[in-house]
Write a protein that holds these residues in place. Structure first.
Motif, short mmCIF file in Angstrom:
data_model
loop_
_atom_site.label_atom_id
_atom_site.label_comp_id
_atom_site.label_asym_id
_atom_site.label_seq_id
_atom_site.Cartn_x
_atom_site.Cartn_y
_atom_site.Cartn_z
N TRP A 99 84.26 -8.94 -17.72
CA TRP A 99 83.47 -8.76 -18.93
C TRP A 99 84.21 -9.32 -20.13
O TRP A 99 85.42 -9.21 -20.25
CB TRP A 99 83.18 -7.27 -19.16
CG TRP A 99 82.28 -7.08 -20.34
CD1 TRP A 99 80.92 -7.09 -20.33
CD2 TRP A 99 82.68 -6.89 -21.70
NE1 TRP A 99 80.44 -6.90 -21.59
CE2 TRP A 99 81.51 -6.79 -22.47
CE3 TRP A 99 83.89 -6.82 -22.35
CZ2 TRP A 99 81.52 -6.60 -23.83
CZ3 TRP A 99 83.91 -6.64 -23.71
CH2 TRP A 99 82.73 -6.53 -24.44
N GLY A 102 79.92 -10.95 -25.59
CA GLY A 102 78.82 -11.91 -25.55
C GLY A 102 78.32 -12.21 -24.15
O GLY A 102 77.38 -12.97 -23.98
N SER A 104 76.23 -11.64 -20.91
CA SER A 104 75.00 -10.91 -20.63
C SER A 104 74.89 -10.59 -19.15
O SER A 104 75.63 -11.12 -18.32
CB SER A 104 73.79 -11.74 -21.07
OG SER A 104 73.61 -12.82 -20.19
N ALA A 105 73.91 -9.77 -18.82
CA ALA A 105 73.69 -9.39 -17.42
C ALA A 105 73.19 -10.57 -16.60
O ALA A 105 73.23 -10.53 -15.38
CB ALA A 105 72.70 -8.24 -17.35
N ALA A 106 72.76 -11.64 -17.25
CA ALA A 106 72.24 -12.80 -16.53
C ALA A 106 73.30 -13.46 -15.65
O ALA A 106 72.96 -14.14 -14.69
CB ALA A 106 71.70 -13.83 -17.53
N ARG A 113 72.17 -6.82 -11.19
CA ARG A 113 71.16 -6.77 -12.25
C ARG A 113 70.11 -5.72 -11.93
O ARG A 113 69.66 -5.00 -12.82
CB ARG A 113 70.51 -8.14 -12.43
CG ARG A 113 71.36 -9.07 -13.28
CD ARG A 113 70.62 -10.32 -13.55
NE ARG A 113 70.56 -11.02 -12.26
CZ ARG A 113 70.29 -12.29 -12.11
NH1 ARG A 113 70.01 -13.03 -13.12
NH2 ARG A 113 70.28 -12.84 -10.92
#
Length: 139
Positions: A99, A102, A104-106, A113
């Protein structure tokens, strides 16, 4: 005066010989350290190559078995040195990037997800079994 110059010259020669001996000792110490580091470098290169060879071997076996699907995961955000052939499905290894601000889960695999989507809908503590059911996980 000539005796004084000879004494000075003798002590100067002695000083130069002492400096030469000290420099030679440093060079020998550095050569020994270089030999030690070279051996260590070879050991580390060997350790580095083993997982790569294992990954390539697994990809070959899967390819021989007629596997298809996802390609090998990218580890650490860098492309592998020898990527697995397209169409090879790597089983049992899902990598998740570390992590950072900025992110994202994408960037996560679909399974992760799905779990992230289920967690906010939980009205109480979400146990692994509930999140698995909600995400369609077979367990």
């Amino acid at each position: 005066m000539w005796v004084e110059e000879a004494t000075l010259m003798g002590s100067l020669i002695g000083e130069l010989e002492a400096r030469e001996a000290a420099a030679r000792a440093r060079v020998e110490a550095l050569k020994a350290e270089l030999a030690r580091l070279t051996a260590r470098l070879e050991d580390e290169r060997e350790a580095w190559s083993r997982p790569r060879i294992a990954r390539e071997t697994v990809a070959e076996v899967i390819m021989d078995l007629g596997g298809s699907g996802a390609t090998a995961p990218v580890v650490g955000g860098a492309e592998p040195e020898n990527p697995v052939h397209p169409g090879v499905r790597v089983v049992g290894a899902i990598t998740v990037p570390h992590w950072r601000q900025g992110l994202s889960a994408a960037v996560l695999p679909d399974v992760y997800r799905d779990i992230i989507e289920v967690l906010p809908t939980s009205r109480s503590r979400c146990r692994p079994s509930r999140s698995c059911r909600g995400s369609g996980c077979p367990r």
